[in-house]
Design an enzyme around this catalytic site. Structure first.
Site, PDB file in Angstrom:
ATOM      1  N   ASP A  57       0.843  -1.192   0.000  1.00 14.02           N
ATOM      2  CA  ASP A  57       0.000   0.000   0.000  1.00 14.02           C
ATOM      3  C   ASP A  57       0.878   1.241   0.000  1.00 14.02           C
ATOM      4  OD1 ASP A  57      -2.121  -1.756   0.255  1.00 14.02           O
ATOM      5  OD2 ASP A  57      -2.409  -1.373   2.396  1.00 14.02           O
ATOM      6  N   MET A  58       0.364   2.313  -0.589  1.00 16.49           N
ATOM      7  CA  MET A  58       1.117   3.566  -0.635  1.00 16.49           C
ATOM      8  C   MET A  58       1.566   4.002   0.753  1.00 16.49           C
ATOM      9  SD  MET A  58      -0.139   7.177  -2.265  1.00 16.49           S
ATOM     10  CE  MET A  58       0.894   8.652  -2.217  1.00 16.49           C
TER      11      MET A  58
END
Length: 212
Positions: A57-58
């Protein structure tokens, strides 16, 4: 360990590259010009044949593997898909977990009206399993916890901790505002990867201490 501009390279050889992704950086390109800065492009600037094998995930930081070329990419992708790669994360969860260790076994599905959020769905969700182990119950009311995802669903660790009643500090998607505000970022870091090297056939492991 070496550094590209704004990127730490943990390991590289002719089959794979392992990097330490910072929180806030995309794994692969996103939409528009502002979404072009990502792990894939930064690594490809030095190794043009590098291909993403898995994503973080970012907001998550930590270890990511890229394959050097289509052949190694196919082999490493199969290893990840067939769960032959051991992964461990460290996180800070809100509250004190009651048990020292356990499993979170809740099926997950995309919450379509609220994409990209995921949610527990006992009827239609895909099987999702996470093992956890408490590392420290902290005086500030949080718990430092080691997480081992057996499956690899989107946002699995974040949703499982939320379902357990202990959302992650700094989680803008799954934690209430007061828990979001307790940290400057999502407190989730991929600290350990162990796999069989695709060329040598020997077991290798990589580690990155959590920055929190």
């Amino acid at each position: 360990m070496s550094a590209l501009p704004d990127l730490t390279v943990v390991h590289q050889d002719d089959a794979l590259v392992v990097v330490d992704k910072p929180s806030g950086l995309l794994s692969v390109p996103g939409r528009g010009p502002q979404g072009q800065d990502c792990i894939a492009h930064r690594v490809q600037a030095r190794w043009p044949d590098a291909l993403i094998v898995h994503r973080l995930d970012m907001a998550t930081s930590g270890l990511m593997v890229l394959a050097r070329g289509a052949g190694w990419h196919r082999q490493l992708s199969i290893a990840f898909a067939e769960r032959h790669v051991a992964k461990r994360y460290v996180a800070l969860a809100h509250g004190h977990l009651a048990d020292d260790a356990g499993t979170m076994d809740w099926p997950l599905i995309c919450d379509w009206p609220n994409r990209p959020r995921q949610m527990v769905d006992l009827i239609n969700g895909k099987p999702s399993l996470t093992r956890y182990r408490v590392l420290q119950r902290r005086p500030d009311g949080s718990t430092r916890v080691a997480l081992e995802p057996v499956t690899g669903r989107s946002h699995q660790l974040r949703v499982h901790l939320q379902a357990l009643g202990h959302p992650l500090l700094g989680d803008e998607l799954y934690a209430p505002p007061d828990v979001q505000a307790l940290a400057p970022r999502l407190m989730l870091h991929a600290e350990h990867l162990a796999l069989v090297h695709p060329r040598s056939g020997e077991p290798v492991q990589f580690d990155s201490p959590a920055p929190f």
